[in-house]
Design a protein around this motif. Structure first.
Motif, PDB file in Angstrom:
ATOM      1  N   LYS A 221      -5.683  -5.923   2.630  1.00 12.21           N
ATOM      2  CA  LYS A 221      -7.090  -5.538   2.405  1.00 12.21           C
ATOM      3  C   LYS A 221      -7.209  -4.054   2.056  1.00 12.21           C
ATOM      4  O   LYS A 221      -7.930  -3.666   1.133  1.00 12.21           O
ATOM      5  CB  LYS A 221      -7.914  -5.828   3.665  1.00 12.21           C
ATOM      6  N   HIS A 225      -8.376  -2.453  -1.499  1.00 11.24           N
ATOM      7  CA  HIS A 225      -9.560  -1.586  -1.451  1.00 11.24           C
ATOM      8  C   HIS A 225      -9.279  -0.225  -2.108  1.00 11.24           C
ATOM      9  O   HIS A 225     -10.096   0.309  -2.853  1.00 11.24           O
ATOM     10  CB  HIS A 225      -9.951  -1.410   0.016  1.00 11.24           C
ATOM     11  N   LEU A 437     -13.622  -1.309   6.450  1.00  9.99           N
ATOM     12  CA  LEU A 437     -13.711  -1.005   5.013  1.00  9.99           C
ATOM     13  C   LEU A 437     -15.046  -1.472   4.448  1.00  9.99           C
ATOM     14  O   LEU A 437     -15.566  -2.528   4.844  1.00  9.99           O
ATOM     15  CB  LEU A 437     -12.573  -1.715   4.261  1.00  9.99           C
ATOM     16  N   GLU A 439     -17.106  -3.426   2.206  1.00  8.36           N
ATOM     17  CA  GLU A 439     -16.757  -4.633   1.457  1.00  8.36           C
ATOM     18  C   GLU A 439     -17.301  -4.584   0.043  1.00  8.36           C
ATOM     19  O   GLU A 439     -18.308  -3.957  -0.230  1.00  8.36           O
ATOM     20  CB  GLU A 439     -17.312  -5.867   2.173  1.00  8.36           C
ATOM     21  N   PRO A 443     -12.131  -0.944  -6.284  1.00  8.80           N
ATOM     22  CA  PRO A 443     -11.007  -0.113  -5.864  1.00  8.80           C
ATOM     23  C   PRO A 443     -11.017   1.225  -6.577  1.00  8.80           C
ATOM     24  O   PRO A 443     -11.401   1.321  -7.735  1.00  8.80           O
ATOM     25  CB  PRO A 443      -9.775  -0.937  -6.240  1.00  8.80           C
TER      26      PRO A 443
END
Ligand code: SF4
Ligand code: SF4
Length: 455
Positions: A221, A225, A437, A439, A443
């Motif tokens: 994840k 990200h 993080l 959501e 990125p």
């Protein structure tokens, strides 16, 4: 079990691993100790002023009060060989029959002192007023213990499995592959495997794969990200090094070489050690020495990578933990490698009520499980005794939860807290960061690896 039987049983176990471990004999053990004898070792024994400060820094001594657990005392086999073979007075004493030989009986007696009662935490080395690196001497003495067949069965078995299967727990790629499948279906992300030219090769520890599978999902994840280019390697996924723990440079070299070969084959720029303390010091500090070669890549602990992403603005988090959190610094990370601020920077991102233990960072107390103690069933009682130091630290500040960044420490903290009926959950820091993080954020562009970044 008699000395002869112990050595025979250990030799049988070691023969399964081929020539890297064993055959065991007293002469091989003595030769291994001679080969460890260098100027720092000689200076060590002649400079000790017998102040006892190392004892007061050792959780095994402090929590048992037993003088045999004084750190300097654990080194008797190495000290005796130094005196008898490298000093004039010692040679004379030996010739006149005034000194005791180093034999199997002595090594058997010292085996529990060198393995069960030393987690290689390095706290004793930190306080010695004449600068003696006691834990480094324990590491050296273990070379002689391994070669003579006086190592714990659990560590020998872990070393054999590591050499034969790639994992100290005998874990195969197919098991990790199942975990990868779970991660991919839970997260909707793809876990990259054997991606040539990736920036980062991610290593894992078997204990993490089995006990804390959430770590891999957290990595997937966070890296998605932050737009990090990474990969796993089918050739080598294991970060831990049983050779470092048992004290065998030969085994350590075999295992380090596997990581290097996998990294070179994929052409990665960096290798990431997981949340495991000894894996990090093994691959980063011991590794180039045991294989006699500089790496063509850099090595980071996952926490260093996460903190660099934070500093680059590539970790966008939301929400804060509101309960009272504290942290256990793994010895290998904080004391031995100086990684102290990084985990605290990350905590500031996600925790509003963080409190450090009184002695933390460089001076933190060991959980009691490192240095192979956790793989040594015979040491279970001592391991829990040493944990009482950590327990006392926790009781001083009474956190609601603890955060750490080493799977061995985390397991020991969970077991110790349960043993002493303290209802305090333990969380991995990588996992905690992943939970905060933002959501659906696009990125960030993958930044090139910085010059001067930790390697
Ligand atoms: S702290 Fe150093 S000088 Fe003091 S007893 Fe231990 S090894 Fe010797
Ligand atoms: S390294 Fe740690 S556990 Fe080992 S003797 Fe020193 S203080 Fe004790």
């Amino acid at each position: 079990m008699s000395t002869d039987n112990t050595v025979t049983a250990n030799t049988a176990a070691a023969s399964e691993s081929g020539s890297a471990l064993g055959p065991f004999s007293l002469e091989r053990g003595l030769q291994a100790l001679r080969e460890e004898m260098d100027a720092p070792t000689a200076a060590f024994f002649s400079s000790c002023v017998h102040c006892g400060l190392c004892a007061q820094s050792c959780p095994f001594f402090v929590e048992t009060g037993d003088p045999k657990y004084t750190p300097i005392h654990k080194l008797e086999p190495l000290r005796r060989l130094w005196e008898q073979e490298f000093t004039l007075w010692g040679k004379l004493k030996a010739r006149l029959g005034f000194s005791q030989p180093i034999d199997d009986a002595l090594l058997e007696e010292w085996e529990p002192l060198l393995y069960d009662s030393c987690s290689m935490c390095g706290r004793c080395s930190l306080v010695c007023p004449v600068g003696n690196d006691i834990q480094a001497m324990v590491r050296k003495t273990r070379e002689g213990m391994v070669a003579s067949g006086h190592s714990p069965e659990g560590l020998i078995a872990a070393s054999v499995r590591a050499v034969n299967t790639g994992s100290p727990m005998g874990l195969q790629w197919k098991t990790l592959d199942v975990q990868i499948g779970h991660v991919e279906s839970a997260s909707g992300l793809t876990v990259p495997i054997d991606q040539a030219g990736a920036d980062y090769l991610v290593l894992l520890s078997s204990m993490e794969i089995i006990n804390f599978p959430e770590y891999l999902e957290a990595i997937a994840k966070i890296f998605a990200h932050a737009g990090v280019s990474w990969t796993l390697s089918k050739d080598c996924f294991e970060a831990t090094n049983a050779g470092v723990q048992i004290g065998s440079k030969d085994i350590a070299a075999v295992l380090v070489r596997r990581v290097v070969d996998a990294a070179v084959k994929l052409g990665v720029k960096n290798v990431i050690s997981p949340e495991c303390g000894h894996a990090y010091t093994g691959i980063r500090w011991e590794g180039p020495n045991v294989i006699g070669q500089r790496y063509p890549f850099k090595v980071f602990h996952i926490i260093e990578v996460l903190d660099q992403l934070r500093a680059d603005g590539r970790l966008r988090t939301e929400g804060m933990e509101t309960d009272r959190l504290s942290m256990h610094d793994p010895c290998n990370l904080a004391r031995k490698s100086g990684v102290i601020d990084e985990q605290r920077n990350l905590m500031k991102l996600v925790a509003e009520d963080f409190v450090d233990m009184k002695e933390h960072g460089k001076y933190q107390w060991c959980c009691g499980a490192g240095g192979g103690v956790s793989s040594n069933e015979r040491a279970e009682e001592l391991k829990m005794a040493a944990f009482r130091r950590k327990k006392a630290q926790i009781e001083e500040i009474r956190p609601d939860r603890l955060v750490t960044m080493c799977a061995t420490c985390r397991t020991q903290l969970e077991e110790g807290l349960e043993e002493y009926t303290m209802d305090i959950p333990v969380v991995g820091l990588t996992e905690m960061i992943a939970e905060h993080l933002v959501e659906d954020a696009p990125p960030t562009a993958a930044a090139p690896v910085k010059e001067g970044a930790p390697s």
